[in-house]
Scaffold this active site. Structure first.
Site, mmCIF file in Angstrom:
data_model
loop_
_atom_site.group_PDB
_atom_site.id
_atom_site.type_symbol
_atom_site.label_atom_id
_atom_site.label_comp_id
_atom_site.label_asym_id
_atom_site.label_seq_id
_atom_site.Cartn_x
_atom_site.Cartn_y
_atom_site.Cartn_z
ATOM 1 N N SER A 157 -26.327 51.805 57.669
ATOM 2 C CA SER A 157 -25.548 50.608 57.599
ATOM 3 C C SER A 157 -26.150 49.305 56.869
ATOM 4 C CB SER A 157 -24.823 49.909 58.731
ATOM 5 O OG SER A 157 -24.628 48.359 57.978
ATOM 6 N N HIS B 230 -22.247 44.782 51.028
ATOM 7 C CA HIS B 230 -22.848 45.089 52.368
ATOM 8 C C HIS B 230 -22.572 46.483 52.216
ATOM 9 C CE1 HIS B 230 -19.584 47.390 55.212
ATOM 10 N NE2 HIS B 230 -20.607 47.301 55.958
ATOM 11 N N ASN C 162 -21.709 51.674 54.253
ATOM 12 C CA ASN C 162 -22.203 52.273 55.093
ATOM 13 C C ASN C 162 -21.609 53.252 54.962
ATOM 14 O OD1 ASN C 162 -19.951 53.010 56.522
ATOM 15 N ND2 ASN C 162 -19.029 49.913 56.377
#
Length: 159
Positions: free
Chosen positions: A100, A114, A116
């Site tokens: 992540s 972001h 992940n």
């Protein structure tokens, strides 16, 4: 969609993802430190009480990056019955590994990023999941189109 496989195959996939995630964690941390030029990552190795653990790395109060986290986990254990009822595979056990990344820049002109990726295995079924996004403070349509185009191209290469 989960892929049926023997437990030893699923274990090898999870171990390989964990190995690659750790290498990427190091590569990403080195690159972000170079970009920032001031702040350095701290590391926190942790253990999950039910099994497994991971390494969390955090950079904060930098010249360019307000805060960034780059985390690797490889965990296993027993699922709560309510969650087990919702997941593919059989039995009460699970194993999961992932990477992540979250980056919050100082400048409002640069979007928060972001990403992940994870692999989950349960009772002979295994599957990958994850995602990536940018959260802009100031929207630039060309940047959005470029990000989604590059991400689509990358994903399509692996279909």
């Amino acid at each position: 969609m989960p892929t049926p496989a023997p437990a030893e195959v699923l274990d090898r996939i999870r171990a390989e993802l964990t190995r690659r995630a750790a290498a990427l964690q190091e590569e990403i941390c080195v690159a972000l430190e170079a970009i920032d030029g001031r702040a350095r990552f701290t590391a926190d190795r942790w253990e999950r009480p039910g099994g497994g653990g991971g390494l969390s790395r955090v950079l904060q109060d930098g010249a360019v990056v307000e805060k960034a986290g780059v985390n690797v986990s490889d965990v296993h254990g027993t699922l709560a019955p309510a969650l087990a009822a919702k997941l593919p595979g059989g039995g009460g056990g699970f194993a999961a590994a992932g990477l992540s990344v979250v980056v919050h820049p100082l400048s409002p002109m640069v979007p928060t990023a972001h990403m992940n990726v994870r692999f989950l295995a349960r009772g002979g079924a295994g599957w990958f999941g994850g995602g990536a996004d940018l959260t802009p403070h100031s929207l630039f349509e060309d940047d959005c189109a470029h990000f989604h185009g590059v991400l689509r191209e990358l994903c399509e290469r692996h279909l």
